[in-house]
Write a protein that holds these residues in place. Structure first.
Motif, short mmCIF file in Angstrom:
data_model
loop_
_atom_site.label_atom_id
_atom_site.label_comp_id
_atom_site.label_asym_id
_atom_site.label_seq_id
_atom_site.Cartn_x
_atom_site.Cartn_y
_atom_site.Cartn_z
N ILE A 15 0.84 -1.20 0.00
CA ILE A 15 0.00 0.00 0.00
C ILE A 15 0.87 1.25 0.00
N ARG A 16 1.94 1.25 0.78
CA ARG A 16 2.85 2.41 0.81
C ARG A 16 3.51 2.63 -0.55
N ALA A 17 3.77 1.56 -1.29
CA ALA A 17 4.35 1.70 -2.63
C ALA A 17 3.34 2.36 -3.57
N ILE A 18 2.05 2.08 -3.35
CA ILE A 18 1.00 2.68 -4.16
C ILE A 18 0.76 4.12 -3.76
N ASP A 19 0.72 4.38 -2.45
CA ASP A 19 0.50 5.73 -1.94
C ASP A 19 1.44 5.98 -0.76
N PRO A 20 2.55 6.66 -1.02
CA PRO A 20 3.51 6.92 0.07
C PRO A 20 2.92 7.71 1.23
N GLU A 21 1.79 8.37 0.99
CA GLU A 21 1.12 9.15 2.05
C GLU A 21 0.11 8.32 2.83
N ALA A 22 0.03 7.01 2.55
CA ALA A 22 -0.93 6.15 3.24
C ALA A 22 -0.71 6.23 4.75
N THR A 23 -1.83 6.17 5.48
CA THR A 23 -1.79 6.34 6.93
C THR A 23 -2.23 5.04 7.61
N PRO A 24 -1.29 4.32 8.25
CA PRO A 24 -1.68 3.12 9.00
C PRO A 24 -2.20 3.48 10.39
N SER A 25 -3.13 2.70 10.89
CA SER A 25 -3.67 2.89 12.23
C SER A 25 -4.18 1.53 12.71
N GLY A 26 -3.39 0.85 13.53
CA GLY A 26 -3.78 -0.48 14.00
C GLY A 26 -3.86 -1.45 12.84
N ASN A 27 -5.02 -2.08 12.68
CA ASN A 27 -5.19 -3.04 11.58
C ASN A 27 -5.81 -2.40 10.33
N MET A 28 -5.72 -1.07 10.24
CA MET A 28 -6.33 -0.34 9.14
C MET A 28 -5.27 0.56 8.48
N VAL A 29 -5.41 0.72 7.17
CA VAL A 29 -4.57 1.66 6.43
C VAL A 29 -5.49 2.49 5.55
N GLU A 30 -5.33 3.81 5.59
CA GLU A 30 -6.08 4.70 4.72
C GLU A 30 -5.15 5.22 3.65
N LEU A 31 -5.61 5.18 2.41
CA LEU A 31 -4.83 5.69 1.29
C LEU A 31 -5.75 6.39 0.31
N THR A 32 -5.16 7.02 -0.67
CA THR A 32 -5.93 7.72 -1.70
C THR A 32 -5.45 7.25 -3.05
N ILE A 33 -6.39 6.91 -3.91
CA ILE A 33 -6.08 6.53 -5.29
C ILE A 33 -6.92 7.42 -6.20
N ASP A 34 -6.26 8.20 -7.04
CA ASP A 34 -6.96 9.14 -7.94
C ASP A 34 -7.98 9.98 -7.20
N ASP A 35 -7.58 10.56 -6.09
CA ASP A 35 -8.42 11.43 -5.27
C ASP A 35 -9.60 10.72 -4.62
N ILE A 36 -9.58 9.39 -4.59
CA ILE A 36 -10.66 8.62 -3.97
C ILE A 36 -10.10 7.97 -2.70
N PRO A 37 -10.73 8.23 -1.55
CA PRO A 37 -10.24 7.63 -0.30
C PRO A 37 -10.54 6.14 -0.24
N VAL A 38 -9.55 5.36 0.17
CA VAL A 38 -9.69 3.91 0.29
C VAL A 38 -9.27 3.52 1.70
N ILE A 39 -10.03 2.63 2.31
CA ILE A 39 -9.71 2.10 3.63
C ILE A 39 -9.46 0.60 3.45
N VAL A 40 -8.31 0.13 3.94
CA VAL A 40 -8.02 -1.31 3.91
C VAL A 40 -7.92 -1.76 5.36
N VAL A 41 -8.73 -2.77 5.71
CA VAL A 41 -8.75 -3.32 7.05
C VAL A 41 -8.38 -4.79 6.94
N ALA A 42 -7.50 -5.24 7.82
CA ALA A 42 -7.10 -6.65 7.79
C ALA A 42 -7.12 -7.21 9.20
N ASP A 43 -7.43 -8.50 9.29
CA ASP A 43 -7.44 -9.21 10.56
C ASP A 43 -6.68 -10.51 10.36
#
Length: 170
Positions: free
Chosen positions: A32-60
Protein backbone atom coordinates in the motif's frame (compact mmCIF):
# COMPACT_ATOMS: atom_id res chain seq x y z
CA UNK A 1 6.33 -38.39 -35.41
CA UNK A 2 3.84 -35.74 -34.28
CA UNK A 3 2.39 -38.11 -31.65
CA UNK A 4 5.86 -38.85 -30.29
CA UNK A 5 6.60 -35.14 -29.98
CA UNK A 6 3.26 -34.63 -28.22
CA UNK A 7 3.98 -37.50 -25.79
CA UNK A 8 7.40 -36.09 -24.95
CA UNK A 9 5.91 -32.64 -24.39
CA UNK A 10 3.36 -34.13 -21.99
CA UNK A 11 6.05 -35.93 -20.00
CA UNK A 12 8.10 -32.77 -19.54
CA UNK A 13 7.03 -31.21 -16.25
CA UNK A 14 5.96 -27.59 -16.30
CA UNK A 15 8.15 -25.36 -14.18
CA UNK A 16 6.41 -24.43 -10.94
CA UNK A 17 5.61 -20.74 -10.64
CA UNK A 18 7.41 -19.05 -7.80
CA UNK A 19 4.97 -18.86 -4.92
CA UNK A 20 4.56 -15.51 -3.24
CA UNK A 21 4.97 -15.35 0.51
CA UNK A 22 1.76 -15.26 2.54
CA UNK A 23 0.23 -11.84 2.88
CA UNK A 24 0.94 -10.35 6.30
CA UNK A 25 0.04 -6.99 7.81
CA UNK A 26 3.59 -5.79 7.17
CA UNK A 27 3.61 -6.91 3.53
CA UNK A 28 0.13 -5.43 2.99
CA UNK A 29 1.31 -2.10 4.40
CA UNK A 30 4.47 -2.17 2.24
CA UNK A 31 2.46 -2.73 -0.95
CA UNK A 32 0.00 0.00 0.00
CA UNK A 33 2.85 2.41 0.81
CA UNK A 34 4.35 1.70 -2.63
CA UNK A 35 1.00 2.68 -4.16
CA UNK A 36 0.50 5.73 -1.94
CA UNK A 37 3.51 6.92 0.07
CA UNK A 38 1.12 9.15 2.05
CA UNK A 39 -0.93 6.15 3.24
CA UNK A 40 -1.79 6.34 6.93
CA UNK A 41 -1.68 3.12 9.00
CA UNK A 42 -3.67 2.89 12.23
CA UNK A 43 -3.78 -0.48 14.00
CA UNK A 44 -5.19 -3.04 11.58
CA UNK A 45 -6.33 -0.34 9.14
CA UNK A 46 -4.57 1.66 6.43
CA UNK A 47 -6.08 4.70 4.72
CA UNK A 48 -4.83 5.69 1.29
CA UNK A 49 -5.93 7.72 -1.70
CA UNK A 50 -6.08 6.53 -5.29
CA UNK A 51 -6.96 9.14 -7.94
CA UNK A 52 -8.42 11.43 -5.27
CA UNK A 53 -10.66 8.62 -3.97
CA UNK A 54 -10.24 7.63 -0.30
CA UNK A 55 -9.69 3.91 0.29
CA UNK A 56 -9.71 2.10 3.63
CA UNK A 57 -8.02 -1.31 3.91
CA UNK A 58 -8.75 -3.32 7.05
CA UNK A 59 -7.10 -6.65 7.79
CA UNK A 60 -7.44 -9.21 10.56
CA UNK A 61 -4.63 -11.78 10.55
CA UNK A 62 -6.34 -13.87 13.27
CA UNK A 63 -9.51 -14.24 11.14
CA UNK A 64 -7.34 -14.33 7.97
CA UNK A 65 -9.52 -11.68 6.26
CA UNK A 66 -8.98 -8.35 4.57
CA UNK A 67 -11.29 -5.86 3.02
CA UNK A 68 -10.75 -2.77 0.90
CA UNK A 69 -13.55 -0.22 1.14
CA UNK A 70 -14.44 3.01 -0.63
CA UNK A 71 -17.27 5.19 0.69
CA UNK A 72 -19.60 6.16 -2.17
CA UNK A 73 -22.58 8.02 -0.69
CA UNK A 74 -25.17 8.03 2.04
CA UNK A 75 -27.47 5.02 1.83
CA UNK A 76 -30.37 7.24 2.81
CA UNK A 77 -32.56 7.88 -0.18
CA UNK A 78 -31.45 4.90 -2.26
CA UNK A 79 -34.50 3.88 -4.26
CA UNK A 80 -35.69 0.35 -4.90
CA UNK A 81 -34.60 0.77 -8.52
CA UNK A 82 -31.10 1.87 -7.48
CA UNK A 83 -30.78 -1.03 -5.06
CA UNK A 84 -31.88 -3.41 -7.81
CA UNK A 85 -29.28 -1.93 -10.17
CA UNK A 86 -26.58 -2.37 -7.51
CA UNK A 87 -27.51 -6.04 -7.11
CA UNK A 88 -27.42 -6.51 -10.89
CA UNK A 89 -23.97 -4.93 -10.98
CA UNK A 90 -22.79 -7.23 -8.18
CA UNK A 91 -23.75 -10.13 -10.42
CA UNK A 92 -22.17 -9.09 -13.69
CA UNK A 93 -20.16 -5.86 -13.82
CA UNK A 94 -18.63 -5.16 -10.41
CA UNK A 95 -16.21 -8.09 -10.90
CA UNK A 96 -14.62 -9.04 -7.56
CA UNK A 97 -15.61 -5.78 -5.88
CA UNK A 98 -19.15 -5.41 -4.56
CA UNK A 99 -21.60 -2.72 -3.62
CA UNK A 100 -22.59 -2.95 0.03
CA UNK A 101 -24.53 -0.96 2.60
CA UNK A 102 -23.21 -0.55 6.14
CA UNK A 103 -23.45 2.11 8.82
CA UNK A 104 -25.78 4.24 6.72
CA UNK A 105 -23.41 4.39 3.73
CA UNK A 106 -23.12 2.79 0.31
CA UNK A 107 -19.64 1.32 -0.13
CA UNK A 108 -17.53 -0.30 -2.80
CA UNK A 109 -15.99 -3.33 -1.08
CA UNK A 110 -13.54 -6.12 -1.87
CA UNK A 111 -13.25 -8.96 0.67
CA UNK A 112 -10.65 -11.74 0.53
CA UNK A 113 -8.72 -14.12 2.80
CA UNK A 114 -5.55 -12.33 3.90
CA UNK A 115 -2.94 -15.11 3.79
CA UNK A 116 -3.37 -16.29 0.19
CA UNK A 117 -3.85 -12.75 -1.16
CA UNK A 118 -1.17 -12.03 -3.77
CA UNK A 119 0.28 -8.62 -4.56
CA UNK A 120 -1.36 -8.41 -7.99
CA UNK A 121 -4.70 -9.50 -6.51
CA UNK A 122 -4.45 -6.70 -3.95
CA UNK A 123 -3.65 -4.15 -6.65
CA UNK A 124 -6.54 -5.44 -8.77
CA UNK A 125 -8.83 -5.30 -5.71
CA UNK A 126 -7.94 -1.67 -5.09
CA UNK A 127 -8.51 -0.78 -8.74
CA UNK A 128 -11.86 -2.58 -8.88
CA UNK A 129 -13.04 -1.04 -5.63
CA UNK A 130 -12.12 2.46 -6.79
CA UNK A 131 -13.80 1.75 -10.14
CA UNK A 132 -17.14 0.68 -8.61
CA UNK A 133 -17.14 3.97 -6.69
CA UNK A 134 -16.10 5.98 -9.74
CA UNK A 135 -18.71 4.37 -12.02
CA UNK A 136 -21.58 4.41 -9.51
CA UNK A 137 -24.65 5.87 -11.22
CA UNK A 138 -23.20 5.17 -14.67
CA UNK A 139 -21.81 1.75 -15.66
CA UNK A 140 -21.48 0.30 -12.14
CA UNK A 141 -18.32 -1.44 -13.24
CA UNK A 142 -15.27 -2.78 -11.47
CA UNK A 143 -13.35 -2.89 -14.74
CA UNK A 144 -13.51 -3.75 -18.41
CA UNK A 145 -15.00 -7.24 -18.08
CA UNK A 146 -18.73 -8.00 -17.98
CA UNK A 147 -20.13 -11.43 -17.12
CA UNK A 148 -22.48 -12.08 -20.03
CA UNK A 149 -25.13 -13.94 -18.05
CA UNK A 150 -26.51 -10.94 -16.18
CA UNK A 151 -28.85 -8.05 -16.83
CA UNK A 152 -26.28 -5.32 -17.44
CA UNK A 153 -25.69 -6.11 -21.11
CA UNK A 154 -29.36 -5.42 -21.85
CA UNK A 155 -29.24 -2.23 -19.80
CA UNK A 156 -26.11 -1.11 -21.68
CA UNK A 157 -27.80 -1.96 -25.00
CA UNK A 158 -30.82 0.16 -24.04
CA UNK A 159 -28.53 3.04 -23.08
CA UNK A 160 -26.60 2.66 -26.34
CA UNK A 161 -29.80 2.74 -28.38
CA UNK A 162 -31.10 5.75 -26.41
CA UNK A 163 -27.87 7.67 -26.99
CA UNK A 164 -27.87 6.61 -30.62
CA UNK A 165 -31.39 8.04 -31.00
CA UNK A 166 -30.31 11.29 -29.38
CA UNK A 167 -27.41 11.46 -31.80
CA UNK A 168 -29.78 11.15 -34.74
CA UNK A 169 -31.48 14.37 -33.64
CA UNK A 170 -28.23 16.34 -33.93
Amino acid sequence: MVLATFAVAQDTPNPEPTAEPSMTMLRLAQIIRAIDPEATPSGNMVELTIDDIPVIVVADPVADRMRAMVPIRSAQGLTTEELMRLMQANFDTALDARYAVARGRLWGVFIHPLGPLEKDQLISALIQTVNVARTYGQTYSGGATVFGGGDSNGIYQELFEELQERGEEI
